[in-house]
Design a protein around this motif. Structure first.
Motif, PDB file in Angstrom:
ATOM      1  N   ALA A  67      13.520  17.494  -3.819  1.00  0.00           N
ATOM      2  CA  ALA A  67      14.144  17.605  -5.135  1.00  0.00           C
ATOM      3  C   ALA A  67      14.850  16.296  -5.489  1.00  0.00           C
ATOM      4  O   ALA A  67      15.551  15.708  -4.655  1.00  0.00           O
ATOM      5  CB  ALA A  67      15.146  18.763  -5.153  1.00  0.00           C
ATOM      6  N   VAL A  68      14.646  15.849  -6.729  1.00  0.00           N
ATOM      7  CA  VAL A  68      15.280  14.622  -7.215  1.00  0.00           C
ATOM      8  C   VAL A  68      15.686  14.806  -8.675  1.00  0.00           C
ATOM      9  O   VAL A  68      15.134  15.651  -9.388  1.00  0.00           O
ATOM     10  CB  VAL A  68      14.342  13.396  -7.107  1.00  0.00           C
ATOM     11  N   LEU A  69      16.634  13.993  -9.106  1.00  0.00           N
ATOM     12  CA  LEU A  69      17.018  13.970 -10.515  1.00  0.00           C
ATOM     13  C   LEU A  69      16.082  13.020 -11.256  1.00  0.00           C
ATOM     14  O   LEU A  69      15.910  11.872 -10.837  1.00  0.00           O
ATOM     15  CB  LEU A  69      18.465  13.498 -10.664  1.00  0.00           C
ATOM     16  N   PRO A  70      15.457  13.461 -12.340  1.00  0.00           N
ATOM     17  CA  PRO A  70      14.527  12.599 -13.080  1.00  0.00           C
ATOM     18  C   PRO A  70      15.206  11.309 -13.539  1.00  0.00           C
ATOM     19  O   PRO A  70      16.294  11.341 -14.113  1.00  0.00           O
ATOM     20  CB  PRO A  70      14.119  13.463 -14.275  1.00  0.00           C
ATOM     21  N   GLY A  71      14.579  10.183 -13.244  1.00  0.00           N
ATOM     22  CA  GLY A  71      15.139   8.903 -13.639  1.00  0.00           C
ATOM     23  C   GLY A  71      16.233   8.393 -12.727  1.00  0.00           C
ATOM     24  O   GLY A  71      16.771   7.303 -12.942  1.00  0.00           O
ATOM     25  N   ILE A 131      13.404   5.461  -5.370  1.00  0.00           N
ATOM     26  CA  ILE A 131      13.152   5.160  -3.957  1.00  0.00           C
ATOM     27  C   ILE A 131      11.845   5.802  -3.507  1.00  0.00           C
ATOM     28  O   ILE A 131      11.005   5.169  -2.858  1.00  0.00           O
ATOM     29  CB  ILE A 131      14.316   5.657  -3.078  1.00  0.00           C
ATOM     30  N   LEU A 132      11.668   7.077  -3.865  1.00  0.00           N
ATOM     31  CA  LEU A 132      10.447   7.781  -3.466  1.00  0.00           C
ATOM     32  C   LEU A 132       9.218   7.149  -4.113  1.00  0.00           C
ATOM     33  O   LEU A 132       8.183   6.973  -3.457  1.00  0.00           O
ATOM     34  CB  LEU A 132      10.542   9.261  -3.838  1.00  0.00           C
ATOM     35  N   ASN A 133       9.335   6.805  -5.386  1.00  0.00           N
ATOM     36  CA  ASN A 133       8.197   6.188  -6.076  1.00  0.00           C
ATOM     37  C   ASN A 133       7.834   4.844  -5.448  1.00  0.00           C
ATOM     38  O   ASN A 133       6.653   4.537  -5.244  1.00  0.00           O
ATOM     39  CB  ASN A 133       8.515   6.006  -7.562  1.00  0.00           C
ATOM     40  N   SER A 134       8.846   4.043  -5.147  1.00  0.00           N
ATOM     41  CA  SER A 134       8.594   2.729  -4.551  1.00  0.00           C
ATOM     42  C   SER A 134       7.961   2.852  -3.171  1.00  0.00           C
ATOM     43  O   SER A 134       7.166   1.998  -2.760  1.00  0.00           O
ATOM     44  CB  SER A 134       9.902   1.935  -4.447  1.00  0.00           C
ATOM     45  N   ALA A 135       8.313   3.929  -2.468  1.00  0.00           N
ATOM     46  CA  ALA A 135       7.764   4.139  -1.124  1.00  0.00           C
ATOM     47  C   ALA A 135       6.359   4.722  -1.164  1.00  0.00           C
ATOM     48  O   ALA A 135       5.686   4.786  -0.137  1.00  0.00           O
ATOM     49  CB  ALA A 135       8.681   5.063  -0.327  1.00  0.00           C
ATOM     50  N   GLY A 136       5.931   5.167  -2.345  1.00  0.00           N
ATOM     51  CA  GLY A 136       4.595   5.734  -2.470  1.00  0.00           C
ATOM     52  C   GLY A 136       4.519   7.225  -2.237  1.00  0.00           C
ATOM     53  O   GLY A 136       3.432   7.765  -1.991  1.00  0.00           O
ATOM     54  N   SER A 148      21.368  22.469  -9.518  1.00  0.00           N
ATOM     55  CA  SER A 148      19.968  22.900  -9.506  1.00  0.00           C
ATOM     56  C   SER A 148      19.238  22.374  -8.276  1.00  0.00           C
ATOM     57  O   SER A 148      18.350  23.039  -7.735  1.00  0.00           O
ATOM     58  CB  SER A 148      19.255  22.419 -10.771  1.00  0.00           C
ATOM     59  N   GLY A 149      19.619  21.182  -7.832  1.00  0.00           N
ATOM     60  CA  GLY A 149      19.000  20.620  -6.636  1.00  0.00           C
ATOM     61  C   GLY A 149      19.312  21.431  -5.398  1.00  0.00           C
ATOM     62  O   GLY A 149      18.436  21.694  -4.564  1.00  0.00           O
ATOM     63  N   VAL A 150      20.567  21.846  -5.273  1.00  0.00           N
ATOM     64  CA  VAL A 150      20.961  22.689  -4.139  1.00  0.00           C
ATOM     65  C   VAL A 150      20.243  24.029  -4.210  1.00  0.00           C
ATOM     66  O   VAL A 150      19.739  24.542  -3.196  1.00  0.00           O
ATOM     67  CB  VAL A 150      22.488  22.890  -4.118  1.00  0.00           C
ATOM     68  N   GLU A 151      20.170  24.598  -5.403  1.00  0.00           N
ATOM     69  CA  GLU A 151      19.497  25.888  -5.567  1.00  0.00           C
ATOM     70  C   GLU A 151      18.013  25.788  -5.231  1.00  0.00           C
ATOM     71  O   GLU A 151      17.422  26.735  -4.695  1.00  0.00           O
ATOM     72  CB  GLU A 151      19.685  26.399  -7.001  1.00  0.00           C
ATOM     73  N   ALA A 184      14.193  19.650   0.639  1.00  0.00           N
ATOM     74  CA  ALA A 184      15.379  18.799   0.721  1.00  0.00           C
ATOM     75  C   ALA A 184      15.746  18.325  -0.678  1.00  0.00           C
ATOM     76  O   ALA A 184      14.906  18.300  -1.585  1.00  0.00           O
ATOM     77  CB  ALA A 184      15.131  17.603   1.635  1.00  0.00           C
ATOM     78  N   PHE A 185      17.008  17.967  -0.837  1.00  0.00           N
ATOM     79  CA  PHE A 185      17.513  17.384  -2.080  1.00  0.00           C
ATOM     80  C   PHE A 185      17.995  15.986  -1.737  1.00  0.00           C
ATOM     81  O   PHE A 185      18.850  15.799  -0.876  1.00  0.00           O
ATOM     82  CB  PHE A 185      18.653  18.248  -2.623  1.00  0.00           C
TER      83      PHE A 185
END
Length: 223
Positions: A95-99, A105-110, A124-127, A136-137
């Motif tokens: 789970a990530v917050l958009p933007g 980080i995830l995008n750069s890592a592929g 919302s991430g915790v939920e 994971a959040f």
């Protein structure tokens, strides 16, 4: 104006013989334009370093440094500790917050988009983790620690070692390098003192996180 960075600025400037400091509140997006227009002399408001900003201002050495962690179910059943762990297991959902910085980080890592679960906010991430929508959040360590106190029901991993750190310091105009150099001399002394620890503890930041990290390093963060 109060906060960790204004308090540090006041303490360091006092050592430089500057006692008259007036705080001016401006919108976040107007901070650098206000500095460039000389409506303010320095920014001390959590303006985090990244390549584009470091091209426009001169930063002091960092005062606040943020690390990243994962919020996971108790016991961390999937053993998620690093971004590489996510890459190695295509079944994991994060789970990530958009933007947000973590999505970057995830995008750069592929990490594929199919492994990323967008959430509207921290709760919302915790939920998403609690309801098994995500394994994971991904969030700053300090943010997860705050959520653990207010929401709970999850575990925080150690700092993610393969995630870049972010941080902020005081920012001056590009023509103020000599002033920043003088400021950094006193800042280094203050960061080694109990006074710095007291300021950071007061505002909920880890004083040790800012030690041993340089502005040059943090200015390499993309964005």
């Amino acid at each position: 104006v109060t906060g960790a960075e204004p308090d540090v600025l006041r303490a360091v400037c006092k050592e430089l013989g500057i006692d008259d400091i007036k705080g001016i509140k401006v919108p976040y997006e107007s901070m650098i334009p206000s500095l460039q227009a000389k409506r303010v002399d320095v920014i001390a408001a959590g303006l985090f370093m990244k390549q584009s900003r470091c091209a426009e201002v001169v930063y002091s050495e960092p005062v606040i440094v943020s690390t990243e962690s994962f919020g996971v179910p108790p016991g961390n059943p999937n053993g998620i500790l690093t971004v590489q762990d996510v890459l190695d297991n295509g079944d994991l959902k994060i789970a990530v917050l958009p933007g947000g910085f973590e999505e970057g980080i995830l995008n750069s890592a592929g990490v594929p988009k199919g492994q990323q679960v967008s959430v509207n906010d921290n709760i919302s991430g915790v939920e998403a983790v609690k309801t098994d929508r995500a394994d994971a959040f991904f969030l700053p360590t300090l943010s997860l620690e705050d959520l653990e106190k207010t929401v709970g029901g999850f575990e925080i991993t150690p700092v993610v070692e393969d995630a870049p750190k972010t941080g902020s310091g005081a920012a001056w105009g590009k023509d103020q390098q000599s002033a920043v150099d003088e400021y950094n001399v006193e800042l280094e002394k203050f960061k080694a003192s109990d006074g710095f620890d007291e300021v950071m503890d007061k505002w909920g930041f880890d004083p040790d996180a800012a030690r041993g990290v340089t502005a040059r390093e943090l200015c390499q963060v993309e964005g």
